[in-house]
Every structure is written in C-alpha cells, then in structure tokens.
Motif scaffolding. Structure first.
Motif, PDB file in Angstrom:
ATOM      1  N   ALA A 293       0.815  -1.216   0.000  1.00 48.37           N
ATOM      2  CA  ALA A 293       0.000   0.000   0.000  1.00 48.37           C
ATOM      3  C   ALA A 293       0.847   1.263   0.000  1.00 48.37           C
ATOM      4  O   ALA A 293       0.450   2.268  -0.583  1.00 48.37           O
ATOM      5  CB  ALA A 293      -0.931  -0.006   1.205  1.00 48.37           C
ATOM      6  N   THR A 294       1.996   1.229   0.652  1.00 48.54           N
ATOM      7  CA  THR A 294       2.781   2.453   0.791  1.00 48.54           C
ATOM      8  C   THR A 294       3.939   2.508  -0.203  1.00 48.54           C
ATOM      9  O   THR A 294       3.910   3.294  -1.147  1.00 48.54           O
ATOM     10  CB  THR A 294       3.317   2.594   2.229  1.00 48.54           C
ATOM     11  OG1 THR A 294       4.095   1.452   2.564  1.00 48.54           O
ATOM     12  CG2 THR A 294       2.193   2.756   3.214  1.00 48.54           C
ATOM     13  N   ALA A 295       4.944   1.700  -0.009  1.00 51.39           N
ATOM     14  CA  ALA A 295       6.173   1.799  -0.803  1.00 51.39           C
ATOM     15  C   ALA A 295       5.965   1.424  -2.268  1.00 51.39           C
ATOM     16  O   ALA A 295       6.608   1.993  -3.144  1.00 51.39           O
ATOM     17  CB  ALA A 295       7.261   0.922  -0.189  1.00 51.39           C
ATOM     18  N   LEU A 296       5.085   0.473  -2.529  1.00 52.15           N
ATOM     19  CA  LEU A 296       4.919   0.008  -3.908  1.00 52.15           C
ATOM     20  C   LEU A 296       3.718   0.639  -4.612  1.00 52.15           C
ATOM     21  O   LEU A 296       3.454   0.333  -5.762  1.00 52.15           O
ATOM     22  CB  LEU A 296       4.801  -1.520  -3.935  1.00 52.15           C
ATOM     23  CG  LEU A 296       6.026  -2.273  -3.398  1.00 52.15           C
ATOM     24  CD1 LEU A 296       5.765  -3.765  -3.396  1.00 52.15           C
ATOM     25  CD2 LEU A 296       7.264  -1.952  -4.212  1.00 52.15           C
ATOM     26  N   GLY A 297       2.976   1.481  -3.914  1.00 51.08           N
ATOM     27  CA  GLY A 297       1.888   2.231  -4.544  1.00 51.08           C
ATOM     28  C   GLY A 297       0.685   1.416  -4.954  1.00 51.08           C
ATOM     29  O   GLY A 297       0.033   1.718  -5.948  1.00 51.08           O
TER      30      GLY A 297
ATOM     31  N   ARG B  64      -2.560   3.139  -5.622  1.00 47.18           N
ATOM     32  CA  ARG B  64      -2.571   3.974  -6.827  1.00 47.18           C
ATOM     33  C   ARG B  64      -2.636   3.113  -8.094  1.00 47.18           C
ATOM     34  O   ARG B  64      -2.464   3.630  -9.194  1.00 47.18           O
ATOM     35  CB  ARG B  64      -1.332   4.869  -6.850  1.00 47.18           C
ATOM     36  CG  ARG B  64      -1.358   5.927  -5.750  1.00 47.18           C
ATOM     37  CD  ARG B  64      -0.243   6.929  -5.868  1.00 47.18           C
ATOM     38  NE  ARG B  64       1.077   6.461  -5.482  1.00 47.18           N
ATOM     39  CZ  ARG B  64       1.481   6.222  -4.239  1.00 47.18           C
ATOM     40  NH1 ARG B  64       0.634   6.338  -3.248  1.00 47.18           N
ATOM     41  NH2 ARG B  64       2.709   5.836  -3.981  1.00 47.18           N
TER      42      ARG B  64
ATOM     43  N   ARG C 279      -0.615   0.527  -9.030  1.00 45.75           N
ATOM     44  CA  ARG C 279       0.622  -0.036  -9.576  1.00 45.75           C
ATOM     45  C   ARG C 279       0.614  -1.549  -9.405  1.00 45.75           C
ATOM     46  O   ARG C 279       0.303  -2.064  -8.334  1.00 45.75           O
ATOM     47  CB  ARG C 279       1.827   0.577  -8.877  1.00 45.75           C
ATOM     48  CG  ARG C 279       1.956   2.057  -9.160  1.00 45.75           C
ATOM     49  CD  ARG C 279       3.212   2.618  -8.587  1.00 45.75           C
ATOM     50  NE  ARG C 279       3.291   4.041  -8.874  1.00 45.75           N
ATOM     51  CZ  ARG C 279       4.017   4.882  -8.186  1.00 45.75           C
ATOM     52  NH1 ARG C 279       4.742   4.446  -7.171  1.00 45.75           N
ATOM     53  NH2 ARG C 279       4.035   6.152  -8.496  1.00 45.75           N
TER      54      ARG C 279
ATOM     55  N   GLY D 212       2.492  -3.200  -6.386  1.00 43.58           N
ATOM     56  CA  GLY D 212       1.819  -2.873  -5.139  1.00 43.58           C
ATOM     57  C   GLY D 212       0.530  -3.659  -4.953  1.00 43.58           C
ATOM     58  O   GLY D 212       0.234  -4.163  -3.869  1.00 43.58           O
TER      59      GLY D 212
END
Length: 90
Positions: free
Chosen positions: A25-29, A32, A34, A37
């Motif tokens: 959820a955060t570092a890999l997006g 959004r 991706r 992620g």
C-alpha cells in the motif's frame, strides 16, 4: 478443508501478511493501481487469511502440514522434509 498451518507458521503469517499489505500500500503504490503494489496487497491478504483459517492451499498442494503433530513437529512426515525428498527423487 482440513487445517494444515501450525502455531509457529500461523504466527509468522500473522506478521508477514499485514507487513506485506502495508508495503504494497505504501512503498509500492498499490492503492494507486501499480501492479507490484497490488500484487503485494493481494499476497499479504492471502497470507493473513491463511493465518486466520489455518488452511493454506499451497501447503495442501505441496503436501506440507506444519501443525507439529507427534511424528516430527514442523518437519512432520507429510511435511517439508518429505516434500524435499520427493522433489529430489529420494
């Protein structure tokens, strides 16, 4: 389905699943859209789900049972050691 996830395995899944979901959820997006992620979010959710239900389809497919029954604990007769031996043709 029959349970095939033991206590130590379950604890590891309770830790790894949410961590992987957070990473996705955060570092890999993942939120959004991706692909990496999203994949991490889904994988983390499946790992966490297997900790809750104590049933892992991948363990079942590979013949692994980590419940630690009296015949060998984590490396039970239907567990990882016998799977490795079968894979190596022994």
């Amino acid at each position: 389905m029959q349970e095939n996830v033991g206590t130590l395995d379950r604890t590891a899944r309770f830790v790894a699943g949410p961590l992987l979901m957070g990473l996705g959820a955060t570092a890999l997006g993942g939120l959004r859209g991706r692909p990496r992620g999203l994949l991490a979010l889904v994988a983390g959710a499946l790992i966490a789900e297997s900790a809750v239900t104590r049933v892992c389809p991948v363990n079942r497919l590979l013949g692994i049972d980590t419940r630690g029954n009296a015949r060998g604990g984590l490396m039970a007769s239907r567990g990882l050691a016998s799977w490795i031996a079968r894979a190596l043709g022994r």
